[in-house]
Enzyme design. Structure first.
Site, PDB file in Angstrom:
ATOM      1  N   HIS A  65       0.844  -1.090  -0.008  1.00 55.82           N
ATOM      2  CA  HIS A  65      -0.003  -0.154  -0.112  1.00 55.82           C
ATOM      3  C   HIS A  65       0.978   1.150  -0.070  1.00 55.82           C
ATOM      4  O   HIS A  65       0.436   2.306  -0.481  1.00 55.82           O
ATOM      5  CB  HIS A  65      -1.016  -0.035   1.147  1.00 55.82           C
ATOM      6  N   ASP A  73       7.181   5.856   0.119  1.00 61.17           N
ATOM      7  CA  ASP A  73       7.680   7.240   0.488  1.00 61.17           C
ATOM      8  C   ASP A  73       7.024   7.235   2.097  1.00 61.17           C
ATOM      9  O   ASP A  73       7.080   8.332   2.352  1.00 61.17           O
ATOM     10  CB  ASP A  73       6.962   8.285  -0.384  1.00 61.17           C
TER      11      ASP A  73
END
Ligand code: HEM
Ligand code: NAG
Ligand code: NAG
Ligand code: NAG
Length: 327
Positions: A65, A73
């Site tokens: 996810h 990130d």
């Protein structure tokens, strides 16, 4: 030469042989470089995962996810006061293990200040795959600081994630958008050998056509998830009657379950509706090693999806759940 001298020269010979072997070995052992994910780091992360096995499936899902949405990130970890963060999107319902990501980041940061929250997500998933597969899954990941943290998150960005009622065509198109093949859809869906799902995500399967789901399985899932306090069921039919805290085993069992029409999501069942995917599933069901190797390869590529966008930070986030203060 006396017997004694002979022995001495033999030991000298042996000693020099040992030195030669050690020297040769040294040439082959890559020294840890600044920027490597070292064995020392691996041990620390694996230890945290092992002590929290119940949540380990959540860590694998977290990497998917995070990395699928604007690259790896750490965006999925960010909270927003207005509840419009990525994590607030329906696609992220049930996400767990976020506290462990912070714990991993904090532990690794003691030795290396360049470790990001995004690094911690990637490392946590790697060790969760290793632990839950009984050591069968190992793949290379980039070192600290390679996965840049972002300073921003938005609910809309979670639209990049496929939903549990996606068709095979939808899944293949979604994966293609990230540089992944239809075979990768089949390979990575095998992660559903472990973990939990909440009832809204598989409600559609409880009313699916009779030829699309085993009747006993449908009934068991219905009864068990209704009785569960959090309305969950295990992803893997093998674990259906086990406690919620049992993470399961990450192996190729998903393919036998899927071919037996015993999977939770419509998106899982969708893999049987495509000829090539069906053929892939039969091969993975019959050859665990083939699947382990392909899964490792796909996870390594997933873990390298680069952070994107104007909000990418050049330094790690301080708190994984909050943006950094203005610099
Ligand atoms: C192909 C498209 C996929 C769809 C539509 C999908 C959908 C879902 C859904 C709806 C859940 C249940 C969440 C909940 O109710 O708590 C789930 C759980 C899970 N998914 Fe997927 N998934 C997909 C691919 C993947 C991939 C690529 C991975 C990792 C490589 C993955 C790993 C997991 C794991 C480990 C869980 C269990 C999480 C837990 O126990 O907390 N899934 N997935
Ligand atoms: C239900 O969910 C809560 C919150 O995520 C969790 O703390 C609890 O352990 C779960 N399991 C059960 C059996 O209640
Ligand atoms: C999986 O399917 C692809 C087509 O999507 C095919 O090219 C490949 O050979 C198959 N691989 C296995 C291992 O079944
Ligand atoms: C990160 O975002 C916050 C707002 O959420 C902002 O105040 C701050 O200046 C940003 N920090 C950096 C380093 O861009």
């Amino acid at each position: 030469m006396s017997k004694r001298n002979e022995n001495v020269s033999l030991s000298v010979l042996l000693a020099s042989a040992v030195v030669a072997i050690l020297l040769a070995a040294q040439v082959n052992v890559k020294p840890a470089m600044a920027g490597d994910y070292t064995i020392g780091m691996q041990t620390k992360v694996r230890d945290i995962v092992q002590r929290n096995r119940a949540v380990a499936p959540g860590l694998i899902r977290l990497a998917f996810h995070d990395c699928w949405v604007k690259g790896c990130d750490g965006s999925v970890l960010l909270e927003r006061a207005d509840k419009q963060a990525e994590m607030d999107a329906p696609q992220n319902g049930g996400i767990r293990g976020l506290d462990l990501i912070q714990a991993i980041k904090d532990t690794l940061s003691l030795d290396d200040s360049t470790v990001t929250c995004a690094d911690a997500v990637v490392y946590a998933a790697r060790e969760a795959c290793n632990v839950l597969s009984g050591g069968n899954i190992v793949y290379a990941v980039d070192g600290p600081g390679s996965h840049k943290d972002t300073n921003a998150s938005s609910m809309a960005d979670a639209g990049a994630l496929p939903g549990p009622t996606a068709s095979f065509a939808n899944l293949a198109a979604n994966f293609n958008g990230k540089g992944f093949t239809p075979r990768d859809v089949v390979v990575l869906s095998g992660a559903h050998a472990v973990g939990l799902a909440h009832r809204p995500n598989f409600e559609a399967r409880l009313t699916a056509n009779a030829n699309e789901i085993s009747q006993k399985y449908r009934n068991d899932v219905n009864v068990i998830s209704n009785a569960s306090p959090n309305k969950t069921a295990h992803n893997n039919v093998r674990d259906l009657d086990k406690a919620e805290t049992e993470p399961g085993v990450l192996d190729n069992n998903y393919y036998a379950a899927n071919l037996g029409k015993k999977v939770l999501f419509s998106s899982d069942f969708a893999l049987t509706t495509d000829g090539a995917a069906l053929n892939n599933m039969t091969n993975f069901k019959n050859d665990a090693t083939m699947w382990f190797r392909l899964f490792e390869d796909a996870m390594a590529r997933l873990s390298r999806l680069p952070a994107q966008g104007a909000d990418v930070l050049q330094v790690p986030r301080i708190k994984c759940n909050a943006p950094n203060p203005a610099s």
